[in-house]
Write an enzyme that holds these catalytic residues in place. Structure first.
Site, PDB file in Angstrom:
ATOM      1  N   LEU A  31       0.833  -1.204   0.000  1.00 55.04           N
ATOM      2  CA  LEU A  31       0.000   0.000   0.000  1.00 55.04           C
ATOM      3  C   LEU A  31       0.869   1.255   0.000  1.00 55.04           C
ATOM      4  CD1 LEU A  31      -2.340  -1.505   2.704  1.00 55.04           C
ATOM      5  CD2 LEU A  31      -2.975  -1.084   0.310  1.00 55.04           C
ATOM      6  N   PRO A  32       0.290   2.420  -0.326  1.00 54.20           N
ATOM      7  CA  PRO A  32       1.134   3.605  -0.478  1.00 54.20           C
ATOM      8  C   PRO A  32       1.848   4.057   0.798  1.00 54.20           C
ATOM      9  CG  PRO A  32      -0.991   3.935  -1.564  1.00 54.20           C
ATOM     10  CD  PRO A  32      -1.099   2.663  -0.783  1.00 54.20           C
ATOM     11  N   LYS A  46       7.827  11.212   0.086  1.00 53.66           N
ATOM     12  CA  LYS A  46       7.274  10.580   1.298  1.00 53.66           C
ATOM     13  C   LYS A  46       8.368   9.836   2.064  1.00 53.66           C
ATOM     14  CE  LYS A  46       6.047   6.446   1.125  1.00 53.66           C
ATOM     15  NZ  LYS A  46       5.604   5.073   1.006  1.00 53.66           N
ATOM     16  N   LYS A  96      14.853   0.306   5.100  1.00 55.83           N
ATOM     17  CA  LYS A  96      14.330   0.872   3.841  1.00 55.83           C
ATOM     18  C   LYS A  96      14.441   2.397   3.830  1.00 55.83           C
ATOM     19  CE  LYS A  96      11.944   1.395   0.094  1.00 55.83           C
ATOM     20  NZ  LYS A  96      12.517   1.119  -1.209  1.00 55.83           N
TER      21      LYS A  96
HETATM   22  P1  NAD Z   1       0.628   2.439  -5.967  1.00 51.66           P
HETATM   23  O1  NAD Z   1      -0.047   3.693  -5.504  1.00 51.66           O
HETATM   24  O2  NAD Z   1       0.808   2.199  -7.421  1.00 51.66           O
HETATM   25  O3  NAD Z   1      -0.170   1.149  -5.392  1.00 51.66           O
HETATM   26  C1  NAD Z   1      -0.784   1.110  -4.135  1.00 51.66           C
HETATM   27  C2  NAD Z   1      -2.169   0.485  -4.286  1.00 51.66           C
HETATM   28  O4  NAD Z   1      -2.803   0.418  -2.999  1.00 51.66           O
HETATM   29  C3  NAD Z   1      -3.099   1.314  -5.177  1.00 51.66           C
HETATM   30  O5  NAD Z   1      -3.569   0.512  -6.259  1.00 51.66           O
HETATM   31  C4  NAD Z   1      -4.252   1.734  -4.239  1.00 51.66           C
HETATM   32  O6  NAD Z   1      -5.522   1.793  -4.875  1.00 51.66           O
HETATM   33  C5  NAD Z   1      -4.190   0.637  -3.198  1.00 51.66           C
HETATM   34  N1  NAD Z   1      -4.820   0.979  -1.910  1.00 51.66           N
HETATM   35  C6  NAD Z   1      -4.716   2.119  -1.181  1.00 51.66           C
HETATM   36  N2  NAD Z   1      -5.432   2.008  -0.035  1.00 51.66           N
HETATM   37  C7  NAD Z   1      -5.994   0.767  -0.053  1.00 51.66           C
HETATM   38  C8  NAD Z   1      -6.822   0.060   0.865  1.00 51.66           C
HETATM   39  N3  NAD Z   1      -7.215   0.608   2.039  1.00 51.66           N
HETATM   40  N4  NAD Z   1      -7.214  -1.194   0.543  1.00 51.66           N
HETATM   41  C9  NAD Z   1      -6.830  -1.756  -0.640  1.00 51.66           C
HETATM   42  N5  NAD Z   1      -6.037  -1.144  -1.546  1.00 51.66           N
HETATM   43  C10 NAD Z   1      -5.607   0.105  -1.245  1.00 51.66           C
HETATM   44  O7  NAD Z   1       2.022   2.387  -5.192  1.00 51.66           O
HETATM   45  P2  NAD Z   1       3.283   1.437  -5.519  1.00 51.66           P
HETATM   46  O8  NAD Z   1       4.215   2.158  -6.418  1.00 51.66           O
HETATM   47  O9  NAD Z   1       2.801   0.072  -5.862  1.00 51.66           O
HETATM   48  O10 NAD Z   1       3.978   1.440  -4.088  1.00 51.66           O
HETATM   49  C11 NAD Z   1       3.472   0.664  -2.993  1.00 51.66           C
HETATM   50  C12 NAD Z   1       4.468   0.778  -1.857  1.00 51.66           C
HETATM   51  O11 NAD Z   1       5.725   0.233  -2.271  1.00 51.66           O
HETATM   52  C13 NAD Z   1       4.743   2.220  -1.402  1.00 51.66           C
HETATM   53  O12 NAD Z   1       4.856   2.252   0.005  1.00 51.66           O
HETATM   54  C14 NAD Z   1       6.059   2.550  -2.071  1.00 51.66           C
HETATM   55  O13 NAD Z   1       6.785   3.527  -1.339  1.00 51.66           O
HETATM   56  C15 NAD Z   1       6.747   1.197  -2.062  1.00 51.66           C
HETATM   57  N6  NAD Z   1       7.743   0.995  -3.127  1.00 51.66           N
HETATM   58  C16 NAD Z   1       7.484   1.355  -4.401  1.00 51.66           C
HETATM   59  C17 NAD Z   1       8.454   1.168  -5.386  1.00 51.66           C
HETATM   60  C18 NAD Z   1       8.219   1.577  -6.824  1.00 51.66           C
HETATM   61  O14 NAD Z   1       9.189   1.555  -7.597  1.00 51.66           O
HETATM   62  N7  NAD Z   1       7.001   1.929  -7.215  1.00 51.66           N
HETATM   63  C19 NAD Z   1       9.691   0.593  -5.060  1.00 51.66           C
HETATM   64  C20 NAD Z   1       9.913   0.190  -3.756  1.00 51.66           C
HETATM   65  C21 NAD Z   1       8.930   0.398  -2.786  1.00 51.66           C
END
Ligand code: NAD
Length: 300
Positions: free
Chosen positions: A64-65, A245, A170
């Site tokens: 999740l975000p 963030k 992280k």
């Molecule tokens: P994203 O926003 O694409 O995906 C998050 C998903 O969570 C979204 O589809 C959203 O609709 C869903 N969501 C939010 N609240 C929800 C709830 N209560 N119930 C169900 N679903 C819910 O974000 P992402 O890029 O996939 O990143 C996710 C996490 O991974 C973040 O914490 C980010 O910092 C971390 N991360 C991302 C990357 C990257 O390259 N994108 C790399 C490493 C770590």
């Protein structure tokens, strides 16, 4: 084994895709219909809520975000906790405040439910390949229980310490990566001003003390690293807003601990400004676009 996967966005979708490829059953839930449809395309079964995904699985994984999202998804109405009975194990792979991981772990422990934090590094390409670095905080036996699922998504699974320590590792990593992105962008803007070729400069730096992962694999200047987000119009990748963030998490942690930090808050504010100027949902290396020089009429 069935995995309940909550949060099937940019990272969650390829990660659950690898679980499916390695033979796990995946029951997915996301509040965004498009993200849930994408999970189905990758072979997951649709759940009606986070509680439903938890109820229909053996292990719960969340991606999740941010901190508030994990608290809602686990502890809110129709949340994961509602679908769990004592003895079950949850793995949060989001990047959040270590204190939020501990709060969720404590609330779940009151129900006899176990929780570990397992944030990832590597971005979308390594999520697709199943070669993420995964840093884990929790009880050793819980980490071992989750390991087969983690190994399906990552090449390196490192147990850091107690619950929350994966998140500490992280945020320390992303402090360095976020600061590096700003530094690399500044350096390449200076080189460009002098007419120095960005490809040649990359070659020099890659053999010198300034070499960094961000420059090698996520080069902010388009056209130098074929697979970088910059060479694909800064399509994330890892969004500017998420890096801002993560730097904020590092700055907050430093504040709580009374550790002086100077460079991380500066980089955080540069990324925040890039976001407020429309680059928030583009890759964080688009900070290079933001750091363009002033016009020649500006006094020096
Ligand atoms: P994203 O926003 O694409 O995906 C998050 C998903 O969570 C979204 O589809 C959203 O609709 C869903 N969501 C939010 N609240 C929800 C709830 N209560 N119930 C169900 N679903 C819910 O974000 P992402 O890029 O996939 O990143 C996710 C996490 O991974 C973040 O914490 C980010 O910092 C971390 N991360 C991302 C990357 C990257 O390259 N994108 C790399 C490493 C770590």
């Amino acid at each position: 084994m069935n995995v309940g996967f909550v949060g099937t966005g940019t990272m969650g979708a390829p990660m659950l895709g690898n679980l499916v490829k390695k033979g796990f059953g995946v029951v997915a839930y996301d509040v965004a219909p498009a993200a849930l449809a994408n999970a189905e395309k990758r072979g997951a079964t649709r759940a009606e809520s986070a509680a439903d995904a938890a109820r229909r699985s053996d292990l719960v994984i969340t991606m999740l975000p941010s901190s508030s999202h994990i608290e809602t998804a686990y502890l809110g109405k129709n949340g994961i906790a509602e679908g769990l009975t004592a003895g079950r194990l949850c793995v949060d792979m989001s990047t959040v405040d270590p204190a939020a991981s501990r709060r969720v772990a404590q609330s779940l422990a009151a129900k006899g439910v176990r929780f570990i934090d397992a944030p990832v590094s590597g971005g979308v390409p390594r999520a697709e390949e199943g070669t993420l670095a995964i840093m884990v905080g929790g009880e050793a036996r819980d980490v071992e229980e989750a390991r087969p699922a983690l190994i399906a998504m990552g090449a390196n699974v490192i147990h850091v310490g107690a619950v929350g320590s994966g998140e500490v590792a992280k945020l320390c990593n992303n402090l360095i990566a976020g600061v590096s992105a700003v530094a690399v962008a500044e350096a390449f803007r200076i080189a460009e001003g002098f007419g120095v070729d960005a490809g040649i400069l990359t070659d020099v730096i890659s053999k010198s003390s300034g070499n960094t992962w961000v420059m090698q694999f996520m080069h902010p200047v388009p056209g130098i690293v074929a697979k970088s987000a910059s060479s694909n119009d800064y399509t994330p990748g890892f969004m500017t807003d998420l890096m801002a963030k993560d730097l904020g998490l590092a700055v907050n942690a430093a504040r709580e601990l009374r550790v002086p930090v100077v460079v991380a808050p500066a980089a955080q504010q540069v990324l925040r400004l890039a976001s407020s100027h429309g680059l928030g949902r583009r890759d964080f290396t688009s900070v290079y676009l933001f750091l363009k020089p002033s016009g020649e009429q500006a006094p020096v």
